[in-house]
Write an enzyme that holds these catalytic residues in place. Structure first.
Site, PDB file in Angstrom:
ATOM      1  N   LYS A  83       0.806  -1.226   0.000  1.00  0.00           N
ATOM      2  CA  LYS A  83       0.000   0.000   0.000  1.00  0.00           C
ATOM      3  C   LYS A  83       0.841   1.278   0.000  1.00  0.00           C
ATOM      4  O   LYS A  83       0.401   2.307  -0.521  1.00  0.00           O
ATOM      5  CB  LYS A  83      -0.982  -0.026   1.171  1.00  0.00           C
ATOM      6  CG  LYS A  83      -2.080  -1.057   0.975  1.00  0.00           C
ATOM      7  CD  LYS A  83      -3.066  -1.068   2.105  1.00  0.00           C
ATOM      8  CE  LYS A  83      -4.287  -1.923   1.769  1.00  0.00           C
ATOM      9  NZ  LYS A  83      -3.953  -3.256   1.276  1.00  0.00           N
ATOM     10  N   GLU A 126      -2.098   6.724   7.909  1.00  0.00           N
ATOM     11  CA  GLU A 126      -2.819   7.663   7.063  1.00  0.00           C
ATOM     12  C   GLU A 126      -3.728   8.522   7.943  1.00  0.00           C
ATOM     13  O   GLU A 126      -4.173   8.072   9.009  1.00  0.00           O
ATOM     14  CB  GLU A 126      -3.708   6.934   6.046  1.00  0.00           C
ATOM     15  CG  GLU A 126      -3.006   6.421   4.821  1.00  0.00           C
ATOM     16  CD  GLU A 126      -3.985   5.823   3.826  1.00  0.00           C
ATOM     17  OE1 GLU A 126      -3.587   5.635   2.672  1.00  0.00           O
ATOM     18  OE2 GLU A 126      -5.127   5.527   4.198  1.00  0.00           O
ATOM     19  N   ARG A 144      -8.013  -7.962  -8.561  1.00  0.00           N
ATOM     20  CA  ARG A 144      -8.786  -9.194  -8.760  1.00  0.00           C
ATOM     21  C   ARG A 144     -10.231  -8.824  -9.029  1.00  0.00           C
ATOM     22  O   ARG A 144     -10.604  -7.645  -8.953  1.00  0.00           O
ATOM     23  CB  ARG A 144      -8.721 -10.049  -7.497  1.00  0.00           C
ATOM     24  CG  ARG A 144      -9.119  -9.257  -6.250  1.00  0.00           C
ATOM     25  CD  ARG A 144      -9.308 -10.112  -5.027  1.00  0.00           C
ATOM     26  NE  ARG A 144      -9.386  -9.321  -3.801  1.00  0.00           N
ATOM     27  CZ  ARG A 144     -10.448  -8.665  -3.369  1.00  0.00           C
ATOM     28  NH1 ARG A 144     -11.549  -8.655  -4.100  1.00  0.00           N
ATOM     29  NH2 ARG A 144     -10.428  -7.989  -2.226  1.00  0.00           N
TER      30      ARG A 144
END
Length: 471
Positions: free
Chosen positions: A115, A199, A290
């Site tokens: 990430k 974050e 996906r």
């Protein structure tokens, strides 16, 4: 064109892929553990092969799965979602053995699965991201310093996380101190990596994601967005397409951002770019490399078979549609019918399905792997089926959802179906204005009354009569 596919998954997504293969004239190969010996995907596929008695080990062994694909004469492997669907090693082994992996390259999976690396890629591409650390934090001391710099509340996230795991909201320095070892432990157990980052916490955002498709010829399109704001503990419950909360300008902007994000990393196949929306600002959250659980509602509003497109792309064909040809029509909702008891803090309710009646009628679709007599094993996800409804207007879609949920019967286990009916009746939800705090803000919706099963009532009466008669 691909001729034979090994489906490296189980349950309803395996059944979904089997159906796509059947329509395309492609042979399908299912896999199963002993716990899945009587599963529907085993019955529906052209072939089925055991991967051992352990309920999980076989599904999580990339080399064993690729070896089986080679042994059974498959020329491709579809990973579905969950398990190894975002595992770069599986894609690499497929490439080594000459098996087409129906998904992006190992390099892209690895890049977007990390990430912090994904954040860097998006910043470089001009896609807005939430404020946070430039990379992973080395230890708790650095996390505390960064928390002060970013400003509380913050989100502590596993770098390799996904599915709502390895993530904690921290409202203060003290909460960050407490959460840090827990997230490290959870991340290590679930993802094999102790790396974490911080974050800024976007308070009560809307969770919006955009579906993208990209082929090997440089064509990339988006199929509009899905609203996944109705969630509990970062697990999605109800998904909606398109979002009733976006303006046309926001819809176009998010669609353009998702295409830009996919092109920036050389993406190929189906993927989803997830965003947070708050106070009119859009922030990139992550990219799922996906097919998504909720791909169904995008199919309903666009008429595009996403799994079919995945197989075409992996076969080296161009996308069958151009961006200008893609339109959305009406609204679709997906309900994840889980074997859980909402009245008992969503406690799992595994067991035997004594009766299953699928709802029907216009605009109703069910994707499932359960049937009457099937026993839900305790080793996997608690989802029984996905109920999808479509209608021309938002109000009609809500009413159709209520009717379909009432038509459906899943007996033998508790499910989340009556809870979803309460959500559909809620005025705030019906107004089309809600965010990720909706479930938490409405605990009263779990206080519904349960309809008594007529057959159970008949048995109770018969038992009482027999007891009274001395039988």
């Amino acid at each position: 064109m691909i001729k034979k596919i090994l489906i490296a998954n189980r349950g309803e997504i395996a059944v979904r892929i089997v159906r796509a293969c059947a329509e395309m004239g492609i042979r399908s190969v299912a896999i199963y553990s002993d716990a899945d010996r009587h599963a529907l995907h085993v019955k529906r596929a052209d072939e089925a092969h055991s991967i051992g008695d352990d309920p999980l080990a076989g599904y999580l062994n990339p080399r064993k799965l690729v070896n089986l694909a080679v042994e059974t004469g498959c020329d491709a492997l579809h990973p579905g979602y969950g398990f190894l669907s975002e595992n770069a090693e599986l894609a690499e082994i497929c490439a080594e053995r000459g098996i087409k992996f129906i998904g992006p390259s190992a390099e892209v999976i690895r890049r977007m699965g990390d990430k912090t690396e994904a954040r860097r890629s998006m910043i470089k591409a001009g896609v807005p991201v939430t404020p946070g650390t430039e990379g992973n934090v080395a230890d708790l001391d650095e996390a505390l310093r960064e928390g002060e710099r970013i400003g509380y509340p913050v989100m502590l996230k596993a770098t390799s996380g996904g599915g709502g795991r390895g993530i904690r909201r921290c409202n203060s320095r003290e909460e960050l101190e407490q959460a840090y070892p827990r997230v490290i432990s959870e991340a290590t157990k679930a993802f094999g990596s102790a790396e974490v980052f911080l974050e800024k916490c976007i308070v009560n955002p809307k969770h919006i994601e955009a579906q993208v498709l990209a082929d090997s010829f440089g064509n990339t399109v988006h199929l509009f967005e899905r609203d996944c704001s109705i969630q509990r503990r970062n697990q999605k419950l109800i998904e909606i397409a398109p979002s009733p909360q976006l303006t046309p300008e926001q819809r176009a902007y998010i669609g353009d951002l998702s295409v830009r994000a996919a092109k920036a990393v050389g993406y190929e196949n189906a993927g989803t770019v997830e965003f947070l929306l708050a106070d009119g600002e859009v922030y990139f959250m992550e990219m799922n490399t996906r097919v998504q659980v909720e791909h169904t509602i995008t199919e309903e509003i666009t008429g595009i078979d996403i799994v079919r497109e995945q197989i075409r792309i992996a076969s080296g064909q161009e996308l069958s549609i151009k961006q200008d040809d893609i339109i959305h029509r009406g609204f679709a909702l997906q309900f994840r019918i889980n074997a859980e008891d909402p009245k008992n803090n969503f406690l799992p309710s595994f067991g035997k399905i004594t009766r299953y009646y699928a709802p029907g009628g216009p605009g109703v679709r069910t994707d499932t792997a359960i049937y009457t007599g099937y026993t839900i094993p305790p080793y996997y996800d608690s989802m029984c089926l996905k109920l999808i409804v479509w209608a021309l207007t938002w109000e009609e879609a809500l009413d159709r959802g209520l009717r379909a949920l009432d038509d459906m019967r899943v007996q033998g286990v508790r499910t989340t179906a009556p809870y979803y009916q309460e959500i559909l009746r809620n005025e705030e939800f019906r107004s089309g204005q809600f965010n990720t705090s909706f479930v938490e803000a409405h605990p009263e919706l779990t206080q519904y009354s349960i309809k008594r099963n007529p057959s159970h009532l008949a048995i109770a009466i018969a038992t009482a009569i027999a007891a009274h008669a001395g039988l």
